[in-house]
Motif scaffolding. Sequence first.
Motif, PDB file in Angstrom:
ATOM      1  N   ALA A  56      39.069  42.871  39.681  1.00  0.00           N
ATOM      2  CA  ALA A  56      40.686  43.773  38.313  1.00  0.00           C
ATOM      3  C   ALA A  56      40.264  45.430  39.056  1.00  0.00           C
ATOM      4  O   ALA A  56      39.189  45.475  39.353  1.00  0.00           O
ATOM      5  CB  ALA A  56      40.006  43.336  37.226  1.00  0.00           C
ATOM      6  N   CYS A  57      41.366  45.854  38.779  1.00  0.00           N
ATOM      7  CA  CYS A  57      41.632  47.003  39.263  1.00  0.00           C
ATOM      8  C   CYS A  57      42.090  47.851  37.794  1.00  0.00           C
ATOM      9  O   CYS A  57      43.438  47.359  37.832  1.00  0.00           O
ATOM     10  CB  CYS A  57      42.315  48.018  40.232  1.00  0.00           C
ATOM     11  SG  CYS A  57      42.619  49.591  40.800  1.00  0.00           S
ATOM     12  N   GLN A  64      48.137  51.667  35.396  1.00  0.00           N
ATOM     13  CA  GLN A  64      48.537  50.257  35.306  1.00  0.00           C
ATOM     14  C   GLN A  64      47.473  49.445  35.526  1.00  0.00           C
ATOM     15  O   GLN A  64      46.068  50.280  36.185  1.00  0.00           O
ATOM     16  CB  GLN A  64      49.163  50.386  36.741  1.00  0.00           C
ATOM     17  CG  GLN A  64      50.520  51.505  36.882  1.00  0.00           C
ATOM     18  CD  GLN A  64      50.994  51.233  37.995  1.00  0.00           C
ATOM     19  OE1 GLN A  64      50.334  51.610  38.916  1.00  0.00           O
ATOM     20  NE2 GLN A  64      52.443  51.167  38.158  1.00  0.00           N
ATOM     21  N   ALA A  65      46.201  48.684  35.623  1.00  0.00           N
ATOM     22  CA  ALA A  65      45.981  47.392  35.838  1.00  0.00           C
ATOM     23  C   ALA A  65      46.687  46.389  36.918  1.00  0.00           C
ATOM     24  O   ALA A  65      47.777  45.740  36.962  1.00  0.00           O
ATOM     25  CB  ALA A  65      45.469  46.929  34.705  1.00  0.00           C
ATOM     26  N   PRO A  77      51.355  45.512  39.453  1.00  0.00           N
ATOM     27  CA  PRO A  77      50.529  46.389  38.411  1.00  0.00           C
ATOM     28  C   PRO A  77      51.414  45.926  37.040  1.00  0.00           C
ATOM     29  O   PRO A  77      52.499  45.599  36.981  1.00  0.00           O
ATOM     30  CB  PRO A  77      51.024  47.823  38.526  1.00  0.00           C
ATOM     31  CG  PRO A  77      52.410  47.857  39.265  1.00  0.00           C
ATOM     32  CD  PRO A  77      51.952  46.275  40.454  1.00  0.00           C
ATOM     33  N   VAL A  78      50.155  46.456  36.177  1.00  0.00           N
ATOM     34  CA  VAL A  78      51.096  45.913  34.656  1.00  0.00           C
ATOM     35  C   VAL A  78      50.319  46.971  33.860  1.00  0.00           C
ATOM     36  O   VAL A  78      49.818  47.643  34.277  1.00  0.00           O
ATOM     37  CB  VAL A  78      50.587  44.674  33.286  1.00  0.00           C
ATOM     38  CG1 VAL A  78      50.145  43.337  34.623  1.00  0.00           C
ATOM     39  CG2 VAL A  78      48.801  44.795  33.521  1.00  0.00           C
ATOM     40  N   ARG A  79      51.487  46.980  32.939  1.00  0.00           N
ATOM     41  CA  ARG A  79      50.794  48.958  32.001  1.00  0.00           C
ATOM     42  C   ARG A  79      50.139  48.297  31.125  1.00  0.00           C
ATOM     43  O   ARG A  79      50.535  47.456  30.327  1.00  0.00           O
ATOM     44  CB  ARG A  79      52.803  48.688  31.262  1.00  0.00           C
ATOM     45  CG  ARG A  79      52.293  50.239  30.849  1.00  0.00           C
ATOM     46  CD  ARG A  79      53.364  50.359  30.060  1.00  0.00           C
ATOM     47  NE  ARG A  79      52.994  52.148  28.743  1.00  0.00           N
ATOM     48  CZ  ARG A  79      53.568  51.677  28.043  1.00  0.00           C
ATOM     49  NH1 ARG A  79      53.934  50.334  27.200  1.00  0.00           N
ATOM     50  NH2 ARG A  79      53.326  52.123  26.926  1.00  0.00           N
ATOM     51  N   VAL A  80      48.834  49.827  30.808  1.00  0.00           N
ATOM     52  CA  VAL A  80      47.921  49.594  30.214  1.00  0.00           C
ATOM     53  C   VAL A  80      47.942  50.840  29.151  1.00  0.00           C
ATOM     54  O   VAL A  80      48.908  51.748  29.946  1.00  0.00           O
ATOM     55  CB  VAL A  80      46.392  49.397  30.797  1.00  0.00           C
ATOM     56  CG1 VAL A  80      46.202  48.191  31.624  1.00  0.00           C
ATOM     57  CG2 VAL A  80      46.447  50.289  31.838  1.00  0.00           C
ATOM     58  N   VAL A 159      34.522  45.171  38.253  1.00  0.00           N
ATOM     59  CA  VAL A 159      36.412  45.582  37.525  1.00  0.00           C
ATOM     60  C   VAL A 159      35.605  47.216  38.087  1.00  0.00           C
ATOM     61  O   VAL A 159      34.977  48.305  37.502  1.00  0.00           O
ATOM     62  CB  VAL A 159      36.418  45.503  36.267  1.00  0.00           C
ATOM     63  CG1 VAL A 159      37.098  46.193  35.335  1.00  0.00           C
ATOM     64  CG2 VAL A 159      36.549  44.584  35.452  1.00  0.00           C
ATOM     65  N   GLU A 160      36.718  47.350  38.400  1.00  0.00           N
ATOM     66  CA  GLU A 160      36.769  49.367  39.479  1.00  0.00           C
ATOM     67  C   GLU A 160      37.736  49.847  38.386  1.00  0.00           C
ATOM     68  O   GLU A 160      38.873  48.911  38.309  1.00  0.00           O
ATOM     69  CB  GLU A 160      36.840  48.756  40.612  1.00  0.00           C
ATOM     70  CG  GLU A 160      36.163  48.520  41.369  1.00  0.00           C
ATOM     71  CD  GLU A 160      35.737  48.614  43.329  1.00  0.00           C
ATOM     72  OE1 GLU A 160      35.004  48.326  43.648  1.00  0.00           O
ATOM     73  OE2 GLU A 160      37.494  48.849  43.837  1.00  0.00           O
ATOM     74  N   VAL A 161      37.660  50.577  38.021  1.00  0.00           N
ATOM     75  CA  VAL A 161      38.662  51.822  37.121  1.00  0.00           C
ATOM     76  C   VAL A 161      38.108  53.337  37.392  1.00  0.00           C
ATOM     77  O   VAL A 161      37.278  54.295  37.926  1.00  0.00           O
ATOM     78  CB  VAL A 161      38.023  51.725  35.525  1.00  0.00           C
ATOM     79  CG1 VAL A 161      38.777  52.598  34.745  1.00  0.00           C
ATOM     80  CG2 VAL A 161      38.259  51.020  34.801  1.00  0.00           C
ATOM     81  N   ARG A 162      39.236  53.045  37.967  1.00  0.00           N
ATOM     82  CA  ARG A 162      39.151  55.492  38.357  1.00  0.00           C
ATOM     83  C   ARG A 162      40.001  55.949  37.564  1.00  0.00           C
ATOM     84  O   ARG A 162      40.874  55.692  37.266  1.00  0.00           O
ATOM     85  CB  ARG A 162      40.046  54.795  39.999  1.00  0.00           C
ATOM     86  CG  ARG A 162      39.522  53.946  40.755  1.00  0.00           C
ATOM     87  CD  ARG A 162      37.806  53.943  41.034  1.00  0.00           C
ATOM     88  NE  ARG A 162      37.470  53.583  41.531  1.00  0.00           N
ATOM     89  CZ  ARG A 162      36.319  52.755  42.238  1.00  0.00           C
ATOM     90  NH1 ARG A 162      35.134  53.151  40.590  1.00  0.00           N
ATOM     91  NH2 ARG A 162      35.721  51.758  42.768  1.00  0.00           N
TER      92      ARG A 162
END
Length: 162
Positions: A56-57, A64-65, A77-80, A159-162
Amino acid sequence: MAHTNVPRSTRRTRRRRAIAVTAAGLVIGLGAAGTALAVPESGGIAGTPCSAAARACVDLASDQAWILDDGAVSYGPVRVNHGGQGTETPTGDFEVYDKDQDHHSAEFDGAPMPWSVFFAPGGVAFHEGDRNSTSAGCVKLKGKDATVFFGKLDQGDRVEVR
């Protein structure tokens, strides 16, 4: 690689083994029939800020994710929406450590957090929520997207969160 009747955990193991780093630092993946597929020099997945190792990104800058599978985007991508000032969503590399379909926040008076997928310390999770307001660090998704993330992510997934 055909996925018929092959458990997802086996597919992930095969995917990890199919990625090699060359002396030049390029990441090369093996595609169908052993053909080489070049991945961007950053080792990332095109169109996302995350690596091929991610399942998951999340891109906080663009809200976006994505769900990733076999080195490619499989959903998104989905809006977050995410944490606000003072309650920022942590950035970095994490692993899914728990899931709860009908979670309620112990920190915020039992606030509902349906379809929770916990990945960062302090109870940070993907979950269904109002995307028009910031969270206390969680990554909020609309209902349909939250159920997809819940269904596709398992304990141990990166899970990578940038």
